[in-house]
Motif scaffolding. Structure first.
Motif, PDB file in Angstrom:
ATOM      1  N   UNK A   1       6.984   5.980  10.512  1.00  0.00           N
ATOM      2  CA  UNK A   1       6.231   4.755  10.809  1.00  0.00           C
ATOM      3  C   UNK A   1       5.016   5.070  11.681  1.00  0.00           C
ATOM      4  N   UNK A   2       5.211   5.909  12.679  1.00  0.00           N
ATOM      5  CA  UNK A   2       4.104   6.260  13.579  1.00  0.00           C
ATOM      6  C   UNK A   2       2.963   6.943  12.824  1.00  0.00           C
ATOM      7  N   UNK A   3       3.327   7.888  11.969  1.00  0.00           N
ATOM      8  CA  UNK A   3       2.288   8.606  11.210  1.00  0.00           C
ATOM      9  C   UNK A   3       1.589   7.684  10.210  1.00  0.00           C
ATOM     10  N   UNK A   4       2.360   6.831   9.549  1.00  0.00           N
ATOM     11  CA  UNK A   4       1.747   5.897   8.596  1.00  0.00           C
ATOM     12  C   UNK A   4       0.807   4.926   9.316  1.00  0.00           C
ATOM     13  N   UNK A   5       1.205   4.492  10.505  1.00  0.00           N
ATOM     14  CA  UNK A   5       0.346   3.587  11.282  1.00  0.00           C
ATOM     15  C   UNK A   5      -0.973   4.268  11.651  1.00  0.00           C
ATOM     16  N   UNK A   6      -0.875   5.533  12.040  1.00  0.00           N
ATOM     17  CA  UNK A   6      -2.096   6.281  12.370  1.00  0.00           C
ATOM     18  C   UNK A   6      -2.999   6.422  11.143  1.00  0.00           C
ATOM     19  N   UNK A   7      -2.371   6.711  10.016  1.00  0.00           N
ATOM     20  CA  UNK A   7      -3.148   6.880   8.778  1.00  0.00           C
ATOM     21  C   UNK A   7      -3.819   5.566   8.375  1.00  0.00           C
ATOM     22  N   UNK A   8      -3.086   4.471   8.537  1.00  0.00           N
ATOM     23  CA  UNK A   8      -3.620   3.160   8.146  1.00  0.00           C
ATOM     24  C   UNK A   8      -4.805   2.749   9.018  1.00  0.00           C
TER      25      UNK A   8
ATOM     26  N   UNK B   1      -4.817   2.351   1.951  1.00  0.00           N
ATOM     27  CA  UNK B   1      -3.921   1.493   1.151  1.00  0.00           C
ATOM     28  C   UNK B   1      -2.554   2.128   0.900  1.00  0.00           C
ATOM     29  N   UNK B   2      -2.530   3.435   0.680  1.00  0.00           N
ATOM     30  CA  UNK B   2      -1.246   4.107   0.461  1.00  0.00           C
ATOM     31  C   UNK B   2      -0.401   4.083   1.732  1.00  0.00           C
ATOM     32  N   UNK B   3      -1.059   4.233   2.889  1.00  0.00           N
ATOM     33  CA  UNK B   3      -0.327   4.189   4.162  1.00  0.00           C
ATOM     34  C   UNK B   3       0.256   2.797   4.397  1.00  0.00           C
ATOM     35  N   UNK B   4      -0.522   1.766   4.062  1.00  0.00           N
ATOM     36  CA  UNK B   4      -0.020   0.382   4.187  1.00  0.00           C
ATOM     37  C   UNK B   4       1.188   0.166   3.279  1.00  0.00           C
ATOM     38  N   UNK B   5       1.090   0.687   2.069  1.00  0.00           N
ATOM     39  CA  UNK B   5       2.206   0.554   1.113  1.00  0.00           C
ATOM     40  C   UNK B   5       3.458   1.255   1.640  1.00  0.00           C
ATOM     41  N   UNK B   6       3.286   2.485   2.095  1.00  0.00           N
ATOM     42  CA  UNK B   6       4.432   3.262   2.589  1.00  0.00           C
ATOM     43  C   UNK B   6       5.072   2.580   3.801  1.00  0.00           C
ATOM     44  N   UNK B   7       4.220   2.105   4.685  1.00  0.00           N
ATOM     45  CA  UNK B   7       4.707   1.418   5.884  1.00  0.00           C
ATOM     46  C   UNK B   7       5.460   0.147   5.490  1.00  0.00           C
ATOM     47  N   UNK B   8       4.896  -0.570   4.543  1.00  0.00           N
ATOM     48  CA  UNK B   8       5.544  -1.793   4.062  1.00  0.00           C
ATOM     49  C   UNK B   8       6.910  -1.525   3.458  1.00  0.00           C
ATOM     50  N   UNK B   9       7.007  -0.445   2.678  1.00  0.00           N
ATOM     51  CA  UNK B   9       8.287  -0.105   2.035  1.00  0.00           C
ATOM     52  C   UNK B   9       9.370   0.220   3.069  1.00  0.00           C
TER      53      UNK B   9
ATOM     54  N   UNK C   1      -1.356  -6.631   1.761  1.00  0.00           N
ATOM     55  CA  UNK C   1      -2.604  -6.105   2.333  1.00  0.00           C
ATOM     56  C   UNK C   1      -3.087  -4.898   1.525  1.00  0.00           C
ATOM     57  N   UNK C   2      -2.155  -4.010   1.219  1.00  0.00           N
ATOM     58  CA  UNK C   2      -2.503  -2.821   0.427  1.00  0.00           C
ATOM     59  C   UNK C   2      -3.032  -3.219  -0.947  1.00  0.00           C
ATOM     60  N   UNK C   3      -2.478  -4.290  -1.469  1.00  0.00           N
ATOM     61  CA  UNK C   3      -2.852  -4.733  -2.810  1.00  0.00           C
ATOM     62  C   UNK C   3      -4.194  -5.463  -2.834  1.00  0.00           C
ATOM     63  N   UNK C   4      -4.446  -6.273  -1.813  1.00  0.00           N
ATOM     64  CA  UNK C   4      -5.583  -7.198  -1.875  1.00  0.00           C
ATOM     65  C   UNK C   4      -6.799  -6.785  -1.055  1.00  0.00           C
ATOM     66  N   UNK C   5      -6.605  -5.964  -0.034  1.00  0.00           N
ATOM     67  CA  UNK C   5      -7.725  -5.672   0.868  1.00  0.00           C
ATOM     68  C   UNK C   5      -8.459  -4.372   0.543  1.00  0.00           C
ATOM     69  N   UNK C   6      -7.940  -3.622  -0.406  1.00  0.00           N
ATOM     70  CA  UNK C   6      -8.577  -2.341  -0.732  1.00  0.00           C
ATOM     71  C   UNK C   6      -8.874  -2.278  -2.227  1.00  0.00           C
ATOM     72  N   UNK C   7      -9.950  -1.623  -2.554  1.00  0.00           N
ATOM     73  CA  UNK C   7     -10.283  -1.450  -3.976  1.00  0.00           C
ATOM     74  C   UNK C   7     -11.198  -0.243  -4.138  1.00  0.00           C
ATOM     75  N   UNK C   8     -11.253   0.250  -5.361  1.00  0.00           N
ATOM     76  CA  UNK C   8     -12.158   1.355  -5.664  1.00  0.00           C
ATOM     77  C   UNK C   8     -11.704   2.710  -5.173  1.00  0.00           C
TER      78      UNK C   8
END
Length: 529
Positions: free
Chosen positions: A451-458, A472-480, A498-505
């Protein structure tokens, strides 16, 4: 006989289609299109439904034997036409152009209507037979039964036809059930449903039938359970979901195909998912030897050998496999060149690796292909500056993560990978390093560290410049991870959205959307549809 027999014509066309899909050579793809269209033309039948035809025949009291042939033949031909249309649609999709997608979609719509109609008609006919055998039919039904019996339509022939239609019918349901919501709206407009359980049961029926596509249905089921389910995380964090089903299928069918390179390949896939990497390597090498005259199957085995070697951090063997694929395969030399360079650099040969990184751009042919875009983008940095062994090892861990292979790694290798990530001292790779460390700790069962590492990545804004997908991948992993705890489910769901709607491209956006869709579907406690 291919110009006279629909079945023979379809068999020949299907071989052309397989050759095209295994090689992606333009001339073979065109030949497959021509063959499939010729088969379709040969099989074109009247539009009247089978049940309506039976009723008309009864009313007109037409000769039984003559109508039998037309009824069974009509069903067979309609199924072949639908199969041909599916394969033509696949050949269109491979072009990865907007016009090809639209064309493919409409072809599939037509195919689905035929499958659905045939499936319904065959089920109706089977019900008539069931009533007849239980002697519960009404007088009018009995008249129908007697007429059908007089025509010589057997239950076996209907079962075989149901097996034939169940292959395409099941594949449709299975594929559509995995489509993320943003594409589902378009697909619903085309009139496709998507029921995973219906798809699996139909494919299972097809695999047990006497139809010529039964072995293909078996392979499709094995592919789904050992490749698709873990890759798209259709079962959330359960990385071994589907293994039981795959093992049962393999145990049941293995004796029928003792020297099949494909069945040996799937045995290796199961072993890999069970983290028995050495056993998996043995199976893949055996499959490689069995496929001496089948270049395409050899390449699939080489690919798995390369991946298993990377999982074991045996970069020398991985390099040899990917280099051979780069030189022999016509699928994506650009992607194989990138993997070759990464593994070569990870062995310490950074100078040789840089030369191969420079080749990646030259081999970039499919501009709309996400994998090739990713490969070129990643190779570009090392094309301009000398790579380091540490960064190449990090790049190898990155592809293991993106291709959902980290759960297949042993604890000791995961610990080695963790150390390798810590060894990287490059500010531009900080976000990526944190994402990978989070994924590694998640596999090790260290949820708090993950969780700590994913939060830093996000939160890492710098990664937006070089690794746009990290956040977005960090948000997804954290969410899971948060979904696993009832108290943090709302927060987990928020992060997934958030991972789904706030990031694109970003790289592999559709891939992540499928995984998010599966995670949200499991949250609703429904089968992903």
């Amino acid at each position: 006989y291919r110009n006279h027999s629909p079945l023979m014509s379809f068999g020949a066309s299907f071989v052309s289609f397989l050759n095209a899909m295994m090689t992606f050579e333009e001339e073979k793809m065109q030949l497959a299109c021509d063959d499939l269209k010729a088969t379709e033309k040969l099989c074109e039948s009247e539009e009247a439904g089978v049940i309506e035809t039976i009723k008309n025949k009864i009313k007109k009291n037409v000769d039984g034997r003559k109508s039998t042939l037309s009824m069974i033949d009509r069903l067979q031909r309609q199924i072949i036409v639908a199969d041909c249309q599916v394969y033509l649609a696949v050949l269109s999709f491979v072009k990865q152009e907007l016009s090809a997608y639209i064309k493919g979609g409409w072809i599939l719509r037509k195919a689905w209507k035929i499958y659905n109609k045939c499936y319904t008609d065959i089920n109706t006919l089977q019900e008539i037979y069931q009533k007849k055998t239980t002697q519960e039919s009404l007088t009018s039904d009995a008249a129908n039964d007697n007429h059908i019996a007089a025509e010589g339509v057997t239950e076996d022939s209907l079962n075989r036809l149901k097996g034939a239609v169940s292959f395409g019918y099941g594949l449709f349901h299975l594929c559509i059930s995995m489509v993320p919501p943003n594409l589902l709206k378009i697909i619903n407009l085309l009139g496709f449903p998507g029921d995973r359980l219906q798809g699996l049961s139909s494919l299972m029926y097809a695999s047990e039938s006497k139809d010529m596509k039964a072995p293909l249905a078996t392979l499709a089921l094995l592919w789904y359970h050992t490749v698709v389910r873990p890759f798209f995380a259709l079962d959330g964090s359960d990385n071994k979901a589907g293994l039981k089903e795959a093992k049962e299928i393999l145990a049941k069918k293995e004796s029928a195909y003792p020297n099949s390179s494909l069945f040996m390949f799937f045995k290796g896939r199961i072993q890999r998912l069970e983290c028995q990497i050495n056993s998996a390597l043995t199976s893949f090498h055996t499959a490689l030897e069995l496929a001496t005259d089948q270049r395409e199957i050899q390449h699939v085995c080489l690919y798995e050998i390369g991946w298993c070697s990377m999982i074991e951090m045996n970069f020398k063997d991985a390099f040899e496999s990917f280099e051979r694929l780069k030189n022999e395969s016509r699928w994506s030399q650009c992607y194989y060149a990138y993997l070759t360079a990464v593994c070569q650099g990870a062995t310490g040969d950074v100078s040789g690796a840089q030369n191969v990184f420079k080749e990646v751009q030259k081999l970039f042919k499919r501009k709309n292909n996400q994998i090739e875009q990713f490969s070129v983008k990643k190779a570009d940095r090392f094309r301009k500056q000398m790579p380091t062994k540490e960064l190449c090892v990090l790049a190898s861990i990155e592809v293991l993560y993106l291709w959902k292979a980290l759960p297949n790694c042993s604890l000791s290798n995961l610990q080695h990978m963790s150390q390798a990530c810590h060894d990287v001292d490059d500010s531009s790779a900080a976000g990526l390093r944190n994402l990978l460390l989070g994924a590694i700790h998640k596999c090790l069962g260290n949820s708090e560290d993950a969780i700590q590492y994913f939060q830093r990545a996000a939160k890492d804004e710098l990664c937006r410049q070089s690794n746009l997908y990290v956040q977005p991948y960090a948000c997804y992993e954290l969410g899971c991870i948060l979904l696993d705890n009832p108290e943090t489910v709302p927060r987990g769901k928020t992060l997934l959205l958030q991972a789904k709607e706030e990031f694109s491209g970003y790289d592999f956006e559709n891939r992540l959307h499928v995984r998010i869709h599966a995670a949200l579907a499991s949250l609703r406690e429904v089968v992903p549809q």
